[in-house]
Scaffold this motif. Structure first.
Motif, short mmCIF file in Angstrom:
data_model
loop_
_atom_site.label_atom_id
_atom_site.label_comp_id
_atom_site.label_asym_id
_atom_site.label_seq_id
_atom_site.Cartn_x
_atom_site.Cartn_y
_atom_site.Cartn_z
N GLU A 1 40.66 -24.46 2.96
CA GLU A 1 42.10 -24.54 3.23
C GLU A 1 42.84 -23.30 2.75
O GLU A 1 42.35 -22.53 1.92
N ASN A 2 44.05 -23.12 3.29
CA ASN A 2 44.97 -22.06 2.86
C ASN A 2 44.35 -20.67 2.99
O ASN A 2 44.46 -19.84 2.09
N VAL A 3 43.70 -20.42 4.13
CA VAL A 3 43.12 -19.11 4.40
C VAL A 3 44.18 -18.24 5.07
O VAL A 3 44.70 -18.59 6.14
N ALA A 4 44.51 -17.12 4.46
CA ALA A 4 45.62 -16.29 4.93
C ALA A 4 45.13 -15.13 5.78
O ALA A 4 44.18 -14.44 5.43
N TYR B 1 45.64 -20.76 7.58
CA TYR B 1 44.79 -21.61 8.41
C TYR B 1 43.97 -22.59 7.57
O TYR B 1 43.62 -22.31 6.42
N THR B 2 43.65 -23.74 8.20
CA THR B 2 42.73 -24.73 7.66
C THR B 2 41.53 -24.82 8.59
O THR B 2 41.69 -25.03 9.80
N LEU B 3 40.33 -24.63 8.05
CA LEU B 3 39.12 -24.67 8.85
C LEU B 3 38.24 -25.82 8.41
O LEU B 3 38.24 -26.21 7.24
N SER B 4 37.49 -26.36 9.36
CA SER B 4 36.64 -27.51 9.05
C SER B 4 35.29 -27.39 9.73
O SER B 4 35.14 -26.69 10.74
N VAL B 5 34.31 -28.07 9.14
CA VAL B 5 33.01 -28.24 9.78
C VAL B 5 32.70 -29.73 9.77
O VAL B 5 32.94 -30.42 8.78
N THR B 6 32.19 -30.23 10.88
CA THR B 6 31.78 -31.63 11.01
C THR B 6 30.32 -31.65 11.45
O THR B 6 29.94 -30.95 12.39
N ASP B 7 29.52 -32.45 10.73
CA ASP B 7 28.09 -32.47 11.06
C ASP B 7 27.76 -33.60 12.03
O ASP B 7 28.65 -34.33 12.49
N ALA B 8 26.48 -33.73 12.34
CA ALA B 8 26.04 -34.71 13.34
C ALA B 8 26.25 -36.15 12.87
O ALA B 8 26.24 -37.08 13.69
N ASN B 9 26.44 -36.35 11.57
CA ASN B 9 26.72 -37.69 11.05
C ASN B 9 28.21 -38.02 11.03
O ASN B 9 28.60 -39.10 10.59
#
Length: 239
Positions: A77-80, A62-70
């Motif tokens: 990345e590459n979380v198994a 899996y690929t995980l992301s965080v996006t802030d208010a800006n």
């Protein structure tokens, strides 16, 4: 805003493996800091959510992301997530060919239910577990076993040192397209033909050329944008 210096930071928390290939009971937790709250979290490009806890996950990568208010984003990345009947590792070779692609992914699966077949993206399944000539980026790889288990992997090929030259590759682009009258020629703005200035603003140069807000006329070719990005990713060295 320069997201590379003021954006959020995502940190990987607890990863719980799935019980088996057929049971989606794995989970991944991530947290965020820095940047500007509130944050939005996403996994494998799916719709974002307000918290960093992802449950009911199947075995896979899996690929995980965080996006802030800006609007700035950060990734892990590459979380198994593995399972009792599907255990795997991925071996990555970074892409060092800036304008081409020579990265490689090898999927090593413990032979519990052979034979296995492998597919990159929407291509055809085959016996090879090696995918070569890949540019930097995230790829979907599907693995099937003899019992009908199908596992999806989101695998990111990292950038390796490309050796793009400041003097021969990047500076000529700046001279031609950026160091113009009224722009970055030293009259009213920093002279980006000077290495120390270009290095100081390297992250901003990469960001603004990639979103085509610089140069103002948007005249850079994609290959020129890629060369600038590779130089910055290499550490903006004086080569």
């Amino acid at each position: 805003m320069d997201c590379s210096t003021s954006g959020p930071i995502v940190s990987l928390g607890t990863v719980v493996n799935a019980t088996s290939c057929s049971i989606a009971d794995g989970s991944i937790g991530v947290s965020a800091s820095a940047g500007k709250e509130p944050y939005l979290f996403a996994i494998n490009g799916l719709p974002a959510q307000a918290d960093g806890s992802f449950k009911n996950l199947s075995a896979g990568a899996y690929t995980l992301s965080v996006t802030d208010a800006n609007g700035c984003s950060s990734f892990v990345e590459n979380v198994a997530i593995k399972a009792s009947d599907f255990k795997f590792t991925t071996q990555l070779i970074g892409d060092s060919d800036c304008l081409g692609g020579n990265g490689q992914v090898t999927v090593n699966v413990e032979q519990l239910n052979p034979p296995y077949s492998y597919r990159l993206g929407t291509g055809s399944f085959g016996e090879s577990n090696v995918f070569a000539a890949l540019a930097t980026g995230t790829y979907g790889i599907t693995v099937k076993d003899n019992n009908g288990c199908s596992v999806n992997l989101s695998v990111t090929v990292p950038r390796a040192f490309s050796g793009v030259s400041w003097e021969n590759d990047v500076r000529p682009i700046i001279v031609k397209s950026c160091a113009l009258s009224g722009c970055h020629n030293g009259d009213s703005r920093s002279d980006l033909r000077v290495f120390d200035n270009a290095k100081f603003y390297a992250a901003s140069i990469k960001s603004k050329t990639r979103d085509r807000s610089m140069p103002r006329e948007g005249t850079l070719k994609q290959s020129e944008i890629d060369l600038i990005s590779c130089w910055v990713d290499d550490g903006a060295v004086a080569n």
